[in-house]
Scaffold this active site. Sequence first.
Site, PDB file in Angstrom:
ATOM      1  N   ASP A 169      -9.601 -23.440 -12.045  1.00 23.92           N
ATOM      2  CA  ASP A 169     -10.526 -23.481 -13.167  1.00 23.92           C
ATOM      3  C   ASP A 169     -10.100 -24.603 -14.117  1.00 23.92           C
ATOM      4  OD1 ASP A 169     -12.087 -22.974 -15.482  1.00 23.92           O
ATOM      5  OD2 ASP A 169     -12.199 -20.839 -14.966  1.00 23.92           O
ATOM      6  N   THR A 242     -13.498 -27.614   0.528  1.00 28.39           N
ATOM      7  CA  THR A 242     -13.750 -26.280   0.028  1.00 28.39           C
ATOM      8  C   THR A 242     -15.159 -26.169  -0.545  1.00 28.39           C
ATOM      9  OG1 THR A 242     -13.039 -26.667  -2.255  1.00 28.39           O
ATOM     10  CG2 THR A 242     -11.311 -26.175  -0.628  1.00 28.39           C
TER      11      THR A 242
END
Length: 263
Positions: A169, A242
């Site tokens: 994050d 990803t």
Amino acid sequence: MPTTAGIPDDVRAASLERARRMRQQPRFPGGPAADPAGSHHERRIRSFQPRRSRVTPGQQNALERLWPKWGLDIDGLSVLDLPALFDGLPVVLEIGFGMGEATAQMAADDPGTGILAVDVHTPGQGNLLGLADRNGSTNVRVANGDAIILLREMLEPDSLDGLRVYFPDPWPKSRHHKRRLIQPEFLDLVAGPLKSGAIVHCATDWEPYAEQMLEVLTAHPLFENTVADGGYAPRPAFRPRTRFEGQGLGKGHVVHDLLFARV
């Protein structure tokens, strides 16, 4: 004495206690605990946000079948025996694996390396267990809880052969930068369990966070950039793209990889 809401204090207290107990109960029998470290560790600012989104039937099935075999809760109460847990394989710690597709692919591509994969996202935990099972991979263990407690309380010195932090994050708002994982204090902590020569591999598509990662890692005396010019590294072939990376690329972001060795 009634409260201002008109509910007696003893009733309110009993209700809060029931809610607390429910939060600490596993969502699935024998599965990951809701709050594995409980109250026996200090409360602090965390670098993650627990997400309790919907679990699919397949993910639930994987949690119920495979968690007792391949899952563990980060409770901070005991030190892990990684050689026993991974049958003697070298072990890489991955912090934050999302839905686990990339982790499962790396495990399948490199069965000679154990992956201790940490996250708090229950659907992702179930998804990774299911993917590893379908791939026939036995070199993945899924850890549920706070990676800081794992590093500080549950890992022996010189027990890890690498660390992977992919697309953490970015906490883009300035007031939230203190929540970013890659900080000097985090590197101080992770340096203990990492063996000499172990690789710390970070990747992000958030340019300001990439700059911070490079600055913090470069300044730390126990880590050395593997890139000769001291900059970012090309994406290693072993790191699959990803889901978060694909989302970032779709927005026009540039992905940066950083590979630093533990001195």
